[in-house]
Design a protein around this motif. Structure first.
Motif, PDB file in Angstrom:
ATOM      1  N   GLY A  34       0.788  -1.210   0.000  1.00  0.00           N
ATOM      2  CA  GLY A  34       0.000   0.000   0.000  1.00  0.00           C
ATOM      3  C   GLY A  34       0.827   1.270   0.000  1.00  0.00           C
ATOM      4  N   SER A  35       2.094   1.184   0.389  1.00  0.00           N
ATOM      5  CA  SER A  35       2.928   2.383   0.483  1.00  0.00           C
ATOM      6  C   SER A  35       3.451   2.857  -0.867  1.00  0.00           C
ATOM      7  N   ILE A  36       3.347   2.037  -1.908  1.00  0.00           N
ATOM      8  CA  ILE A  36       3.891   2.432  -3.204  1.00  0.00           C
ATOM      9  C   ILE A  36       2.831   3.198  -3.981  1.00  0.00           C
ATOM     10  N   TYR A  37       3.175   4.357  -4.469  1.00  0.00           N
ATOM     11  CA  TYR A  37       2.242   5.141  -5.244  1.00  0.00           C
ATOM     12  C   TYR A  37       1.915   4.410  -6.541  1.00  0.00           C
ATOM     13  N   MET A  38       0.681   4.586  -6.997  1.00  0.00           N
ATOM     14  CA  MET A  38       0.248   3.877  -8.193  1.00  0.00           C
ATOM     15  C   MET A  38       1.062   4.295  -9.412  1.00  0.00           C
ATOM     16  N   GLU A  39       1.499   5.559  -9.468  1.00  0.00           N
ATOM     17  CA  GLU A  39       2.335   5.991 -10.590  1.00  0.00           C
ATOM     18  C   GLU A  39       3.635   5.198 -10.640  1.00  0.00           C
TER      19      GLU A  39
END
Length: 238
Positions: free
Chosen positions: A144-149
């Motif tokens: 969840g900590s990784i940005y979708m971009e």
């Protein structure tokens, strides 16, 4: 005779005994499948081993809501099965995304050749271990900590490594990547994926032309998905 065997060029058979490639060819068959053919169905008994010879296929599964989640895109030389022993049903789907030539051989004959040729067995184990490694890497990038971009950038960078072609603008991914297809890879809504693509375009990382995506600078793309920052490199202020 061995040199004429189209299977002998496969990485799976690179170190195998010549007779293994010959016997595999004799015991299986080649078939051409149009785009969109489902080769493997989840939850169905799997009695056949499939090897991609030309074209590309995807491995995917369905979420509890029935949405497709793409796990792998596999090209020429890939072993399409997630397991080779026919002791339990398939757990995933396999579908061609291009017209493909695929070699099929009964699983029990494939395993019998593995029993007689340890180098062949090692190659099969290596292929499956590589999938497990890639799966672990994907799981790391779904936190969840990784940005979708960054998640999209990571997937596009990997696709450029696996299926990239050099062009004057950068590395073009030689796959038709619609927004819907990318959404299935990300496990995200189509509208969200469209916004993510626009973000990467605005950042100067990718170029989109219909369903073709070009990575303008692979090193900057790699830096971005790892850090979330744009690497300006050696660009100097005027």
């Amino acid at each position: 005779m061995y040199k004429k065997n189209p299977l002998s060029r496969l990485e799976l058979l690179r170190d195998a005994a010549p007779k293994t490639a010959e016997q595999l060819l004799q015991q299986g068959r080649m078939a051409v499948y149009p785009k969109g053919s489902v080769i493997i169905h989840a939850k169905e008994p799997l009695k056949t081993i499939f090897i991609q010879l030309t074209g590309k296929s995807i491995i995917y599964n369905l979420t509890h809501t029935g949405k497709r989640k793409i796990i792998f895109i596999l090209g020429a030389g890939a072993l399409l099965n997630e397991h080779v022993l026919d002791t339990h049903p398939a757990s995933v789907f396999c579908e061609t995304i291009e017209a493909s030539k695929i070699f099929a051989v009964p699983a029990f004959r494939f395993v019998a050749l593995m029993e007689r040729d340890f180098q062949f067995t090692k190659a099969v184990l290596t292929a499956q271990e590589r999938k497990i490694w890639r799966m672990g890497h994907q799981l790391k990038n779904t936190m969840g900590s990784i940005y979708m971009e960054k998640k999209l950038a990571a997937k596009l960078w990997k696709l450029s490594r696996d299926f990239g072609k050099e062009t004057p603008d950068g590395i073009m991914i030689d796959i038709q990547l619609s927004i819907t297809f990318l959404a299935d890879m990300l496990g995200a809504p189509r509208e969200t994926t469209s916004r993510l693509c626009k973000t990467l375009v605005d950042l100067g990382l990718i170029q989109m032309d219909r369903k073709r995506i070009t990575i303008l600078d692979p090193e900057k793309m790699s830096h971005y998905y790892k850090t979330g920052q744009i690497d300006r490199g050696s660009v100097q202020d005027p």
